[in-house]
Structure formats: structure tokens, C-alpha cells
Motif scaffolding. Structure first.
Motif, PDB file in Angstrom:
ATOM      1  N   MET A 282      35.867  46.609  29.976  1.00 50.99           N
ATOM      2  CA  MET A 282      36.922  45.966  30.585  1.00 50.99           C
ATOM      3  C   MET A 282      37.031  44.607  30.113  1.00 50.99           C
ATOM      4  SD  MET A 282      36.497  47.705  34.519  1.00 50.99           S
ATOM      5  CE  MET A 282      34.908  47.777  34.929  1.00 50.99           C
ATOM      6  N   ALA A 283      35.721  43.921  30.025  1.00 55.26           N
ATOM      7  CA  ALA A 283      35.946  42.517  29.538  1.00 55.26           C
ATOM      8  C   ALA A 283      36.671  42.447  28.422  1.00 55.26           C
ATOM      9  CB  ALA A 283      34.349  41.958  29.345  1.00 55.26           C
ATOM     10  N   ALA A 284      36.293  43.305  27.216  1.00 54.57           N
ATOM     11  CA  ALA A 284      37.150  43.428  25.803  1.00 54.57           C
ATOM     12  C   ALA A 284      38.572  43.216  26.017  1.00 54.57           C
ATOM     13  CB  ALA A 284      36.368  44.274  25.095  1.00 54.57           C
ATOM     14  N   ARG A 285      39.119  44.207  26.877  1.00 55.34           N
ATOM     15  CA  ARG A 285      40.564  44.410  27.211  1.00 55.34           C
ATOM     16  C   ARG A 285      40.939  42.810  27.921  1.00 55.34           C
ATOM     17  NH1 ARG A 285      44.600  46.886  25.677  1.00 55.34           N
ATOM     18  NH2 ARG A 285      45.443  47.966  27.486  1.00 55.34           N
ATOM     19  N   ILE A 286      40.416  42.333  28.716  1.00 57.24           N
ATOM     20  CA  ILE A 286      40.758  41.261  29.533  1.00 57.24           C
ATOM     21  C   ILE A 286      40.892  40.089  28.289  1.00 57.24           C
ATOM     22  CG2 ILE A 286      39.911  39.546  31.072  1.00 57.24           C
ATOM     23  CD1 ILE A 286      38.672  41.809  32.762  1.00 57.24           C
ATOM     24  N   ALA A 287      39.825  39.947  27.472  1.00 57.28           N
ATOM     25  CA  ALA A 287      39.934  39.171  26.383  1.00 57.28           C
ATOM     26  C   ALA A 287      40.947  39.329  25.447  1.00 57.28           C
ATOM     27  CB  ALA A 287      38.397  39.046  25.651  1.00 57.28           C
ATOM     28  N   GLU A 288      41.176  40.488  25.131  1.00 51.90           N
ATOM     29  CA  GLU A 288      42.445  40.790  24.457  1.00 51.90           C
ATOM     30  C   GLU A 288      43.764  40.226  25.015  1.00 51.90           C
ATOM     31  OE1 GLU A 288      42.684  44.993  23.618  1.00 51.90           O
ATOM     32  OE2 GLU A 288      40.823  45.009  22.766  1.00 51.90           O
ATOM     33  N   ALA A 289      44.029  40.664  26.150  1.00 49.90           N
ATOM     34  CA  ALA A 289      45.069  40.165  27.015  1.00 49.90           C
ATOM     35  C   ALA A 289      45.145  38.699  27.084  1.00 49.90           C
ATOM     36  CB  ALA A 289      45.030  40.584  28.252  1.00 49.90           C
ATOM     37  N   ARG A 290      44.190  37.678  27.250  1.00 52.31           N
ATOM     38  CA  ARG A 290      44.139  36.352  27.139  1.00 52.31           C
ATOM     39  C   ARG A 290      44.382  35.808  25.653  1.00 52.31           C
ATOM     40  NH1 ARG A 290      44.741  32.924  28.981  1.00 52.31           N
ATOM     41  NH2 ARG A 290      42.928  31.609  29.301  1.00 52.31           N
ATOM     42  N   ALA A 291      43.578  36.509  24.744  1.00 53.55           N
ATOM     43  CA  ALA A 291      44.002  36.082  23.501  1.00 53.55           C
ATOM     44  C   ALA A 291      45.356  36.279  22.965  1.00 53.55           C
ATOM     45  CB  ALA A 291      42.954  36.707  22.670  1.00 53.55           C
ATOM     46  N   ALA A 292      46.287  37.238  23.527  1.00 55.20           N
ATOM     47  CA  ALA A 292      47.710  37.692  23.096  1.00 55.20           C
ATOM     48  C   ALA A 292      48.526  36.711  23.830  1.00 55.20           C
ATOM     49  CB  ALA A 292      47.869  38.979  23.468  1.00 55.20           C
ATOM     50  N   GLY A 293      48.021  35.816  24.825  1.00 51.02           N
ATOM     51  CA  GLY A 293      48.847  34.809  25.353  1.00 51.02           C
ATOM     52  C   GLY A 293      48.972  34.954  27.003  1.00 51.02           C
ATOM     53  N   THR A 294      48.508  35.947  27.342  1.00 57.34           N
ATOM     54  CA  THR A 294      48.493  36.199  28.945  1.00 57.34           C
ATOM     55  C   THR A 294      48.061  35.129  29.748  1.00 57.34           C
ATOM     56  OG1 THR A 294      48.581  38.496  28.762  1.00 57.34           O
ATOM     57  CG2 THR A 294      48.148  37.695  31.000  1.00 57.34           C
ATOM     58  N   PRO A 295      48.653  34.151  30.314  1.00 55.65           N
ATOM     59  CA  PRO A 295      47.881  33.083  30.957  1.00 55.65           C
ATOM     60  C   PRO A 295      47.210  33.163  31.915  1.00 55.65           C
ATOM     61  CG  PRO A 295      50.356  33.170  31.951  1.00 55.65           C
ATOM     62  CD  PRO A 295      50.176  34.414  30.847  1.00 55.65           C
ATOM     63  N   LEU A 296      47.088  34.422  32.930  1.00 56.53           N
ATOM     64  CA  LEU A 296      46.137  34.706  33.970  1.00 56.53           C
ATOM     65  C   LEU A 296      46.091  36.160  33.991  1.00 56.53           C
ATOM     66  CD1 LEU A 296      44.566  34.010  36.296  1.00 56.53           C
ATOM     67  CD2 LEU A 296      46.670  33.959  37.763  1.00 56.53           C
ATOM     68  N   VAL A 297      44.871  36.753  34.172  1.00 55.32           N
ATOM     69  CA  VAL A 297      44.579  38.299  34.181  1.00 55.32           C
ATOM     70  C   VAL A 297      43.795  38.414  35.544  1.00 55.32           C
ATOM     71  CG1 VAL A 297      43.751  40.434  33.320  1.00 55.32           C
ATOM     72  CG2 VAL A 297      44.504  38.520  31.882  1.00 55.32           C
ATOM     73  N   VAL A 298      44.719  39.150  36.550  1.00 52.11           N
ATOM     74  CA  VAL A 298      43.993  39.368  37.639  1.00 52.11           C
ATOM     75  C   VAL A 298      43.261  40.816  37.645  1.00 52.11           C
ATOM     76  CG1 VAL A 298      44.232  39.499  40.392  1.00 52.11           C
ATOM     77  CG2 VAL A 298      45.529  37.855  38.851  1.00 52.11           C
ATOM     78  N   VAL A 299      41.974  40.898  37.853  1.00 51.84           N
ATOM     79  CA  VAL A 299      41.194  42.312  37.741  1.00 51.84           C
ATOM     80  C   VAL A 299      41.257  42.941  38.875  1.00 51.84           C
ATOM     81  CG1 VAL A 299      39.279  43.139  36.576  1.00 51.84           C
ATOM     82  CG2 VAL A 299      40.510  41.376  35.378  1.00 51.84           C
ATOM     83  N   LEU A 300      41.488  43.993  39.066  1.00 48.27           N
ATOM     84  CA  LEU A 300      41.022  45.021  40.393  1.00 48.27           C
ATOM     85  C   LEU A 300      39.855  45.984  39.854  1.00 48.27           C
ATOM     86  CD1 LEU A 300      44.385  45.803  41.756  1.00 48.27           C
ATOM     87  CD2 LEU A 300      43.143  43.737  41.825  1.00 48.27           C
ATOM     88  N   ALA A 301      38.675  45.942  40.376  1.00 49.67           N
ATOM     89  CA  ALA A 301      37.389  46.440  40.041  1.00 49.67           C
ATOM     90  C   ALA A 301      36.490  46.623  41.082  1.00 49.67           C
ATOM     91  CB  ALA A 301      36.891  46.047  38.732  1.00 49.67           C
ATOM     92  N   GLY A 302      35.573  47.650  40.882  1.00 54.75           N
ATOM     93  CA  GLY A 302      34.535  47.651  42.057  1.00 54.75           C
ATOM     94  C   GLY A 302      33.683  46.264  42.361  1.00 54.75           C
ATOM     95  N   SER A 303      33.265  46.061  43.209  1.00 59.50           N
ATOM     96  CA  SER A 303      32.574  44.744  43.541  1.00 59.50           C
ATOM     97  C   SER A 303      31.331  44.380  42.760  1.00 59.50           C
ATOM     98  CB  SER A 303      32.311  44.723  45.002  1.00 59.50           C
ATOM     99  OG  SER A 303      31.427  45.772  45.582  1.00 59.50           O
ATOM    100  N   GLY A 304      30.533  45.702  42.259  1.00 60.95           N
ATOM    101  CA  GLY A 304      29.235  45.457  41.420  1.00 60.95           C
ATOM    102  C   GLY A 304      29.742  45.093  40.182  1.00 60.95           C
ATOM    103  N   HIS A 305      30.713  45.794  39.557  1.00 53.98           N
ATOM    104  CA  HIS A 305      31.400  45.020  38.160  1.00 53.98           C
ATOM    105  C   HIS A 305      31.620  43.707  38.292  1.00 53.98           C
ATOM    106  CE1 HIS A 305      31.146  49.079  36.572  1.00 53.98           C
ATOM    107  NE2 HIS A 305      31.927  49.570  37.500  1.00 53.98           N
ATOM    108  N   VAL A 306      32.317  43.200  39.278  1.00 56.67           N
ATOM    109  CA  VAL A 306      32.763  41.952  39.601  1.00 56.67           C
ATOM    110  C   VAL A 306      32.064  40.892  39.581  1.00 56.67           C
ATOM    111  CG1 VAL A 306      34.294  40.538  41.300  1.00 56.67           C
ATOM    112  CG2 VAL A 306      35.236  42.548  40.474  1.00 56.67           C
ATOM    113  N   ARG A 307      30.977  41.354  40.493  1.00 54.41           N
ATOM    114  CA  ARG A 307      29.968  40.227  40.805  1.00 54.41           C
ATOM    115  C   ARG A 307      28.970  39.566  39.684  1.00 54.41           C
ATOM    116  NH1 ARG A 307      29.098  43.004  46.309  1.00 54.41           N
ATOM    117  NH2 ARG A 307      29.818  41.373  47.889  1.00 54.41           N
ATOM    118  N   ASP A 308      28.669  40.566  38.764  1.00 54.00           N
ATOM    119  CA  ASP A 308      27.845  40.224  37.661  1.00 54.00           C
ATOM    120  C   ASP A 308      28.341  41.165  36.458  1.00 54.00           C
ATOM    121  OD1 ASP A 308      25.535  39.819  35.992  1.00 54.00           O
ATOM    122  OD2 ASP A 308      24.176  40.025  37.741  1.00 54.00           O
ATOM    123  N   GLY A 309      28.511  42.247  36.266  1.00 58.12           N
ATOM    124  CA  GLY A 309      28.842  43.071  34.931  1.00 58.12           C
ATOM    125  C   GLY A 309      29.897  42.315  34.433  1.00 58.12           C
TER     126      GLY A 309
END
Length: 250
Positions: free
Chosen positions: A199-226
Motif C-alpha cells: 500500500m505504501a509503495a502504491r501511495i508513493a507511486e501516486a505522489r511521485a506521479a504528481g497526485t497532490p493528495l492521496v487519501v487512504v482508506l484502510a484498517g486502523s491497525g495499518h493506519v496507526r503504524d504499519g
């Protein structure tokens, strides 16, 4: 007035109202990534996520929404949905929703409808189940069978995240004692790191491609730390928010 029009439009389109729920203040993105944690089967969490998305869109109309729920191999179906090229039944079939995710699509329907209404790009963040099974069976080395899945080596979990994963592992009716079960726990951790890193790699790809803001929906365990930990390793900061009352879902 603008917010009132949006609220009325959602009531008419989606069949539920946010009346009585205070509109949340927009999060201030750190590094162009906002992570919205959820308990997957909790209706209130998805209402909260939609409110956050709507508020963030007021600040940054060019945002995209990243989805733990959809593997990256189904990206074309997300693109077709946003463009209006698929009805709901065809979309669910194309993404194989019941097998790839399994939670009731009705929980997410308002968010998908909002994205379609406003042509907000949707990003498939996860990996296919066969990849997950292979890592669960053979460890991280199994990714050699997918050379195009270039994730690098994930950062080891923090002590807090490791304790959380141990509790989650035990909560699945297993324990972390004895050599065999220790191996099972290590595989469990590797699967969680696979999801976090993918998930982090895909987010990074989107940011590197110029997406100004990525809003991620994921389980709270992934969000808090992972995910935040893997994003930092890839050079990106993030703002992590968890729905009020959400459990530590993975």
C-alpha cells in the motif's frame, strides 16, 4: 450553502443522512498523504471517512482515494467506475469484490458514489490473494515469482506494532509459543508487512506521479503504524487519523 447542497445530494443519491453529525475540520496533510483508519464492518466509520474526504476535497480538488479493499490488478475496473463506464453489478464483478474483500459493499457505496459523482481518481493499493498466500507459505522470498511487484524490503515493525500483531495473532485463536507457532507468527507478520509495504509503495507511486493528495482508506491497525512506517522509509510523510471508536482492525 455549498456543504448543505452536498449533504442534500448525498441524501437523495445514497439514502442516508449525515444530519446531526458535525462536519469534521479538514486534516492538514503532511507530505500529501492522509490515512483514514476504519473498522471494516462499522457503518459509522465509513460515514466519517466520507465526511473527511468531502472536507479535504474542498481544500484540494485534485485528491485521489487509495483503497486497501482492491488489489492493484483491478485498477482498470476502478478507472471505469469513476468514468461512469460500469454499473454497480458490473463493477463488483470486475473487481471480484466478494472474494477479494468480502465485506458488504453497501458499507462503502456512499464513498464510491461520491468519487464517481466528482470524478475522483480511485487507486487500488493491495496485492492479489495468490501473492498473499505465497508469502504466507514461503515468506518474503516468494515475491521473486512476481518480478514486476517491486516493493523493496519492508522496514521491520516497531515494538508497539509487533505487540499489536502478536495480540491480533492470538485473537485469531492462535498463540505465539513453541517453534511451530513462532514460525506461524513470523509468517503472519510478513503478510501484514506485505500489505503495509504494498500500500505504501502504491501511495508513493501516486505522489511521485504528481497526485497532490492521496487519501487512504484502510484498517486502523495499518493506519496507526504499519503504512506510515513504510511510507517514511520511502521518503513520504503522512497524517494518520482513525475513526472515533474504531477498533484496531487490520
Amino acid at each position: 450553502m455549498r456543504g448543505r447542497i452536498l449533504s442534500l445530494a448525498l441524501v437523495g443519491l445514497l439514502g442516508w443522512s449525515a444530519a446531526g453529525c458535525a462536519a469534521p475540520a479538514p486534516a492538514r496533510p503532511d507530505g500529501g498523504v492522509v490515512l483514514l483508519g476504519e473498522t471494516h464492518d462499522r457503518v459509522a466509520d465509513h460515514h466519517w471517512q466520507l465526511q473527511r474526504i468531502a472536507a479535504l476535497r474542498e481544500e484540494q480538488p485534485g485528491l485521489a482515494i487509495g483503497l486497501e479493499m482492491v488489489p492493484r490488478s483491478r485498477q482498470a475496473a476502478l478507472d471505469a467506475w469513476t468514468a461512469g463506464g460500469l454499473d454497480e453489478a458490473a463493477f463488483l464483478s470486475e473487481v471480484d469484490w466478494d472474494r477479494s474483500w468480502g465485506f458488504d459493499f453497501g458499507l462503502y457505496r456512499p464513498i464510491f458514489a461520491f468519487a464517481r459523482m466528482h470524478r475522483i481518481p480511485l487507486i487500488a493499493l493491495n496485492v492479489d490473494r495468490d501473492v498473499v498466500r505465497a508469502v504466507g507459505r514461503d515468506g518474503w522470498a516468494a515475491l521473486q515469482a512476481w518480478p514486476d511487484l517491486d516493493l523493496g524490503r519492508p522496514v521491520a515493525p516497531s515494538p508497539d506494532y509487533n505487540r499489536y500483531l502478536a495480540a491480533a495473532f492470538a485473537g485469531h485463536g492462535r498463540a505465539a509459543e513453541g517453534d511451530a507457532l513462532n514460525r506461524g507468527f513470523r509468517r503472519f507478520v510478513e503478510i501484514q508487512l506485505l500489505w503495509d509495504r504494498a500500500m505504501a509503495a502504491r501511495i508513493a507511486e501516486a505522489r511521485a506521479a504528481g497526485t497532490p493528495l492521496v487519501v487512504v482508506l484502510a484498517g486502523s491497525g495499518h493506519v496507526r503504524d504499519g503504512i506510515p512506517r513504510q511510507l517514511r522509509d520511502l521518503g513520504y510523510g503522512s497524517t494518520a487519523l482513525v475513526a472515533p471508536g474504531a477498533a484496531d482492525g487490520t
